[in-house]
Motif scaffolding. Structure first.
Motif, PDB file in Angstrom:
ATOM      1  N   ARG A  71     -11.919  -6.906  -0.272  1.00  0.00           N
ATOM      2  CA  ARG A  71     -10.954  -6.709   0.815  1.00  0.00           C
ATOM      3  C   ARG A  71     -11.235  -5.415   1.591  1.00  0.00           C
ATOM      4  NH1 ARG A  71      -6.688  -9.281   2.526  1.00  0.00           N
ATOM      5  NH2 ARG A  71      -4.859  -8.215   3.328  1.00  0.00           N
ATOM      6  N   THR A  82     -10.360  -6.220  -4.791  1.00  0.00           N
ATOM      7  CA  THR A  82     -10.029  -5.001  -4.038  1.00  0.00           C
ATOM      8  C   THR A  82     -11.228  -4.546  -3.208  1.00  0.00           C
ATOM      9  OG1 THR A  82      -8.449  -4.305  -5.730  1.00  0.00           O
ATOM     10  CG2 THR A  82      -9.274  -2.598  -4.239  1.00  0.00           C
ATOM     11  N   TYR A  83     -12.413  -4.584  -3.827  1.00  0.00           N
ATOM     12  CA  TYR A  83     -13.624  -4.160  -3.122  1.00  0.00           C
ATOM     13  C   TYR A  83     -13.956  -5.117  -1.972  1.00  0.00           C
ATOM     14  CZ  TYR A  83     -18.582  -3.237  -2.273  1.00  0.00           C
ATOM     15  OH  TYR A  83     -19.778  -2.961  -1.669  1.00  0.00           O
ATOM     16  N   LYS A 124      -4.875   1.972  -2.523  1.00  0.00           N
ATOM     17  CA  LYS A 124      -5.271   0.804  -3.308  1.00  0.00           C
ATOM     18  C   LYS A 124      -6.706   0.931  -3.846  1.00  0.00           C
ATOM     19  CE  LYS A 124      -4.877  -3.510  -4.795  1.00  0.00           C
ATOM     20  NZ  LYS A 124      -4.021  -3.838  -5.956  1.00  0.00           N
ATOM     21  N   PHE A 125      -7.665   1.062  -2.943  1.00  0.00           N
ATOM     22  CA  PHE A 125      -9.066   1.053  -3.372  1.00  0.00           C
ATOM     23  C   PHE A 125      -9.432   2.276  -4.221  1.00  0.00           C
ATOM     24  CE2 PHE A 125     -13.406   2.578  -2.599  1.00  0.00           C
ATOM     25  CZ  PHE A 125     -14.129   1.548  -3.183  1.00  0.00           C
ATOM     26  N   GLN A 133       1.464   3.185  -6.804  1.00  0.00           N
ATOM     27  CA  GLN A 133       0.477   2.298  -7.413  1.00  0.00           C
ATOM     28  C   GLN A 133       0.162   2.747  -8.843  1.00  0.00           C
ATOM     29  OE1 GLN A 133      -1.049  -0.405  -5.918  1.00  0.00           O
ATOM     30  NE2 GLN A 133       0.291  -0.131  -4.151  1.00  0.00           N
ATOM     31  N   GLU A 154      -8.302   2.595  -7.964  1.00  0.00           N
ATOM     32  CA  GLU A 154      -9.018   1.675  -8.830  1.00  0.00           C
ATOM     33  C   GLU A 154     -10.488   2.085  -8.988  1.00  0.00           C
ATOM     34  OE1 GLU A 154      -8.489  -2.435  -7.804  1.00  0.00           O
ATOM     35  OE2 GLU A 154      -6.320  -2.206  -7.495  1.00  0.00           O
ATOM     36  N   PHE A 169     -10.532  -5.429  -9.504  1.00  0.00           N
ATOM     37  CA  PHE A 169     -11.285  -4.545  -8.614  1.00  0.00           C
ATOM     38  C   PHE A 169     -12.276  -5.311  -7.744  1.00  0.00           C
ATOM     39  CE2 PHE A 169     -14.843  -1.682  -7.610  1.00  0.00           C
ATOM     40  CZ  PHE A 169     -14.153  -0.731  -6.897  1.00  0.00           C
ATOM     41  N   TYR A 224      -4.922   1.377   2.852  1.00  0.00           N
ATOM     42  CA  TYR A 224      -5.543   0.562   1.802  1.00  0.00           C
ATOM     43  C   TYR A 224      -6.549   1.394   1.001  1.00  0.00           C
ATOM     44  CZ  TYR A 224      -7.830  -3.347  -0.517  1.00  0.00           C
ATOM     45  OH  TYR A 224      -8.325  -4.198  -1.459  1.00  0.00           O
ATOM     46  N   TYR A 271       0.794  -1.223   0.000  1.00  0.00           N
ATOM     47  CA  TYR A 271       0.000   0.000   0.000  1.00  0.00           C
ATOM     48  C   TYR A 271       0.831   1.280   0.000  1.00  0.00           C
ATOM     49  CZ  TYR A 271      -3.167  -3.611   1.627  1.00  0.00           C
ATOM     50  OH  TYR A 271      -3.858  -4.769   1.774  1.00  0.00           O
TER      51      TYR A 271
END
Length: 633
Positions: free
Chosen positions: A539, A536-537, A578-579, A526, A582, A533, A574, A522
């Motif tokens: 998580r 990702t969602y 990350k989220f 990125q 995306e 995705f 995160y 993280y």
């Protein structure tokens, strides 16, 4: 013929007294005088046991009855070789021929140390030297015998030399032996210094260093204690420190200064030692400069050692230990060592006052003989520095490895004693009621931790810890501090606590790896990609549930606020790194080309895209939890 039952003149108490004398640094120690057998004195450098063997099968060959020590230049090496010979001849039921063979092998190794490696101090010996020496011989059977005898010789040294540890010389062990050594190391590590004691030592040492009413030895010793507490040198390296080795560098375009210290090390080189550097703190700089000043007279003309003895030479480790005793005896009360908790007692060393201390420490009397005091040993400062650096923001493992002068990162990790890691490991795996580690996968939200229950290696660790908690009637939420202290401070080999500690280490190691992977995943730059995705969602939802759960626990018991903050910080990283990249990319693609086109190009995301309104609601809820921690606005 064995000489085990032969009537000898010396008694075991005499050897024990020599051992005590070494620890007390009496001048005559290495040349101690007592009769071994009639006609042979321990201080003699030529021993001839021919008279003992004249009526035996060895009567025609007295070669292995004669031991010559005069060509060994180093008094310490010579002394320990004599002890080795006596123990093998009279205590261990060895044939004279076998003892003589071992004597010759050890003597050959000593010659290698003195003449080729130029090492004359036992503490300067390191494992690579032994490995190189043993590899000079081609026959594996011969190598095996040499290892055995060097190991026996080192056992004699280990009895008396502070900071000389047989387990450090891994070339002397078979793979099977090493498994036991590593296990012993793991549950018997040098303990960290209790935080309040550590701070009190530094505070008092600073006062002693500047106290002109104290004698020179005590002020100098205070200075070296400050250096050890700040930069974590090995004691052998600290005693070899030289004046004029503090280097100043200008940094940040000339706006600030940085200092580094050059010192000589044997531990991380495969040749004959080398100069290396360590970085200096302000307190370390103060102590170094003061030691340069205080030792001026002792050094005279040409002396180089920062912490010189009365002759201007370096102190031996034993002499240092005695000087350190003076500091701790004098400051027991102010350091808080007379009021230790049960757990703190496991982290300090108890020392009994003897005759030598009474003779050399002015404020002790004969009435004090047999009483005890508490101290920390030199190596504990190294552990304390390593753990302090680990907790400083912005300092990574590689930097600590370099600063501590370690060959491998594994050795750096070996020094860590971290309450937070144990706490995090337990709390992330605890059951809903907080009594034990959860072993039902369906009750675990975190995907990575759930995977552990597919691995027998970790299942065994879970079961071992839960069995221990049940037997001791301990509950994770209720008795967390007691549990942490048990795992930190119980170096008990082959015991219930020992095996349980080993199980705890498995899970802590796993948790640290998860933490490192998560931080790397993280925190690194990125490149947004919507391909995964859906994962990702999923998580993000899991992490949000963990934050909610820990918030609920923390609201009922403030002790778990730290765990909540930790989870919230992880969730923040995160979400932001990350989220959101995306999510924004997916939303932009839908706006630009339409939902049907995005589904055509990414058919596996169809169900996720049709629930886009739901995702937006979860994203908004995440924002509310994170508040001002957001990067995406």
């Amino acid at each position: 013929m064995f000489l085990t039952n032969y009537k000898v003149s010396f008694k075991e108490e005499e050897i024990n007294q020599i051992n005590k004398d070494i620890k007390n640094n009496k001048q005559s120690t290495y040349e101690s005088s007592f009769e071994v057998v009639e006609g042979i004195n321990f201080k003699d450098n030529y021993w001839d046991f021919s008279n003992i063997l004249e009526s035996t099968i060895y009567s025609k060959n007295f070669t292995f009855a004669k031991y010559r020590f005069q060509d060994i230049k180093t008094a310490a090496y010579r002394f320990y070789l004599k002890k080795f010979v006596l123990r093998q001849l009279f205590n261990n039921e060895k044939r004279p021929s076998s003892v003589y063979g071992g004597y010759c092998m050890v003597k050959g190794f000593i010659k290698y140390l003195e003449n080729e490696m130029l090492i004359t101090v036992p503490l300067a010996i390191y494992d690579k030297i032994i490995e190189n020496y043993i590899n000079k011989f081609k026959r594996e059977n011969y190598r095996r015998v040499i290892r055995r005898y060097i190991k026996l010789y080192f056992a004699e040294i280990e009895q008396n030399e502070m900071d000389f540890y047989l387990n450090e010389f891994r070339s002397l062990y078979t793979p099977t032996d090493m498994q036991k050594v590593l296990y012993e190391e793991e549950i018997g590590k040098t303990p960290n210094i209790p935080d309040r004691i550590y701070k009190a030592i530094i505070r008092q040492a600073l006062l002693d260093l500047d106290n002109k009413e104290l004698n020179l030895i005590d002020r100098m010793t205070a200075g070296l204690i400050i250096l050890l507490s700040q930069i974590g040198l090995r004691i052998g390296e600290a005693l070899l420190l030289e004046i004029g080795r503090l280097k100043e560098e200008v940094i940040f375009d000339g706006t600030k200064k940085a200092y580094k210290l050059e010192f000589w090390t044997y531990k991380t080189t495969g040749i004959k030692g080398k100069w290396t550097i360590t970085f200096m703190t302000p307190l370390a700089i103060k102590a170094y400069k003061k030691l340069e000043e205080l030792g001026t007279t002792r050094r005279g003309n040409g002396g180089k050692y920062l912490y010189p003895n009365s002759n201007g030479d370096m102190y031996t480790p034993k002499s240092w230990s005695n000087n350190s005793h003076r500091f701790f005896v004098r400051n027991q009360e102010v350091l808080g060592l007379n009021n230790l908790t049960d757990n703190e007692l496991k982290q300090v060393v108890e020392v009994e006052i003897n005759q030598w201390m009474v003779e050399h420490i002015a404020f002790l009397s004969r009435n004090d003989i047999g009483k005890t005091f508490y101290k920390v040993n030199a190596h504990q400062y190294r552990v304390a520095v390593c753990n302090y650096l680990r907790k400083k923001p912005g300092i990574n493992l590689q930097w600590i490895k370099k600063h501590m002068n370690h060959l491998e990162e594994d050795m750096t990790i070996h020094y860590f004693r971290d309450d937070d890691v144990i706490q995090e490991t337990l709390l992330k795996r605890t059951s809903e009621n907080g009594d034990f580690l959860e072993t039902k996968k369906e009750n675990i939200l975190d995907e990575d931790i759930r995977k552990e229950l597919d691995d027998p290696y970790f299942i065994e660790a879970y079961n071992t810890i839960n069995k221990f908690l049940k037997k001791k009637r301990l509950k994770i939420y209720k008795d967390l501090n007691e549990i942490i202290n048990t795992f930190k401070n119980s170096p008990i080999l082959d015991s219930e606590i020992g095996f349980c500690t080993n199980a705890m280490e498995r899970l802590c190691e796993r948790q640290e790896k998860l933490n490192q992977l998560e931080k790397w995943s993280y925190l690194r730059p990125q490149v947004p990609d919507i391909t995964n995705f859906n994962q990702t969602y999923k998580r993000l939802i899991t992490k949000l549930e963990l934050v909610k759960h820990n918030k609920s626990v923390a609201s009922e018991d403030s002790r778990y606020l730290r765990e909540y903050e930790l989870q919230l910080n992880t969730f923040n990283q995160y979400y932001n790194n990350k989220f959101m990249p995306e999510f924004e990319l997916l939303k932009k693609n839908i706006e630009n080309v339409g939902m049907n086109k995005v589904i055509l190009n990414n058919p596996h995301l169809e169900s996720i895209i049709y629930r886009f309104n739901e995702i937006e609601k979860v994203e908004m809820e995440s924002r509310e939890w994170l508040g001002n921690k957001l990067f995406w606005t």
